[in-house]
Design an enzyme around this catalytic site. Structure first.
Site, PDB file in Angstrom:
ATOM      1  N   SER A 239       0.966  -1.204   0.091  1.00 17.54           N
ATOM      2  CA  SER A 239      -0.249   0.042  -0.130  1.00 17.54           C
ATOM      3  C   SER A 239       0.822   1.376  -0.038  1.00 17.54           C
ATOM      4  CB  SER A 239      -0.946   0.190   1.351  1.00 17.54           C
ATOM      5  OG  SER A 239      -1.795   1.148   1.389  1.00 17.54           O
ATOM      6  N   CYS A 240       0.341   2.326  -0.442  1.00 15.20           N
ATOM      7  CA  CYS A 240       1.087   3.606  -0.276  1.00 15.20           C
ATOM      8  C   CYS A 240       0.050   4.992  -0.338  1.00 15.20           C
ATOM      9  CB  CYS A 240       1.987   3.865  -1.366  1.00 15.20           C
ATOM     10  SG  CYS A 240       1.223   3.745  -3.014  1.00 15.20           S
ATOM     11  N   GLY A 241       0.440   5.840  -0.867  1.00 15.75           N
ATOM     12  CA  GLY A 241      -0.677   7.158  -0.931  1.00 15.75           C
ATOM     13  C   GLY A 241      -1.666   6.770  -1.978  1.00 15.75           C
ATOM     14  N   GLY A 243      -1.369   3.920  -4.687  1.00 16.85           N
ATOM     15  CA  GLY A 243      -1.139   3.132  -5.473  1.00 16.85           C
ATOM     16  C   GLY A 243       0.119   3.016  -6.566  1.00 16.85           C
ATOM     17  N   TRP A 268      -3.900   4.776   0.335  1.00 13.67           N
ATOM     18  CA  TRP A 268      -4.146   5.774   1.597  1.00 13.67           C
ATOM     19  C   TRP A 268      -5.365   6.862   0.873  1.00 13.67           C
ATOM     20  CZ3 TRP A 268      -4.350   4.823   6.287  1.00 13.67           C
ATOM     21  CH2 TRP A 268      -4.570   5.688   7.163  1.00 13.67           C
TER      22      TRP A 268
END
Length: 284
Positions: A239-241, A243, A268
């Site tokens: 996961s990240c901000g 994708g 996120w």
């Protein structure tokens, strides 16, 4: 680094294969709005010879309110056909940051069942530093059909991630910077809560890169994940901000031979605005 046309290739490898008739190069540069860089303008100014521009924001799911979600199969196929990318091609993806967004397009190709796709290690900055050739004219593409077999197991949605967060498996690994993970640095997108998915671990994508934006050795990569408390014997959801950098974690896992991973496409941008899912703050 050993060149692997299914994950990561060096600038030397690309230079040697530049004239191969079945090579297709994609410039997948993308930057946050506050980055002050225009990816398409930079491509128009100079790109690796033969490269086509892959617009991550345009080749996405227009029906979603979330940024650059994976496109429907039909849209991906039609865009690739128009770009002259299809069956029998070896694809190499790079970006203008070194390694920021290229892995996202690598993952998209994997999601669509394409195996012969690699990221250029060090990207455009390394290519330019080595004074390798560039051009400013886009190639003239010829239509090429692409056979797509969608790989469901490579993508996860908020419901699946919520379940993983509760059960502790698969492990959720977050690629954002530590300050954003802890919740004490602001999010670049408005309206998002600060913090992280409960139970997730933090492997900031930059910790997987050397100073020249090439990927660290497999031994160093393994050490980074283990230091963050990730059990590499178990399934992982990255996961990240939004994708993008989550795919760098996926690329790192794939290079280590870890096949049981998937990417949380909403990341996120979705979790941070979803009122019914919990948010944790502080260190993992």
């Amino acid at each position: 680094m050993a060149d692997d046309p299914k994950t990561l290739v060096s600038t030397d490898w690309l230079a040697q294969h530049l004239k191969d008739p079945d090579l297709r190069i994609l410039d997948a540069s993308w930057y946050l709005p506050d980055g002050g860089r225009d990816a398409k303008a930079e491509y128009d100014d100079a790109h690796i010879p033969g490269a086509r521009f892959f617009d991550i924001d345009e080749i996405s799911d227009a029906r979603s309110d979330l940024p650059h979600m994976a496109p429907p199969v039909e849209k991906f196929m039609s865009r690739m056909r128009a770009m002259g990318v299809g069956d029998g091609h070896q694809v190499v993806v790079y970006d203008g940051a070194g390694l920021l967004s290229a892995a996202r397009v690598w993952w998209l190709f994997k999601l669509m069942g394409q195996e012969d796709v690699a990221v250029l290690d060090g990207g455009m900055p390394k290519w330019l530093a080595e004074e390798r050739p560039t051009e400013d004219m886009p190639p003239i593409p010829r239509d090429r059909h692409m056979t797509v077999r969608f790989q469901n197991q490579l993508v996860r949605d908020v419901t699946q991630v919520s379940q993983a967060s509760k059960l502790g498996e698969p492990q959720v690994v977050d690629a954002r910077a530590p300050g954003r993970f802890r919740g004490d640095a602001p999010e670049p997108r408005e309206g998002l809560r600060a913090g992280h998915i409960p139970g997730s671990r933090n492997v900031h994508y930059e910790t997987l890169l050397n100073a020249d934006q090439t990927m660290k050795s497999l031994e160093e990569t393994r050490a980074v994940f283990e230091a963050a408390g990730v059990d590499l014997g178990k399934p992982v959801i990255t996961s990240c901000g939004s994708g993008i950098t989550a795919a760098i974690l996926g690329l790192a896992l794939q290079r280590m031979g870890h096949r049981n991973w998937s990417l949380y496409d909403g990341s996120w941008a979705e979790w941070g605005m979803f009122p019914t899912v919990p948010v944790a703050t502080g260190d993992a």
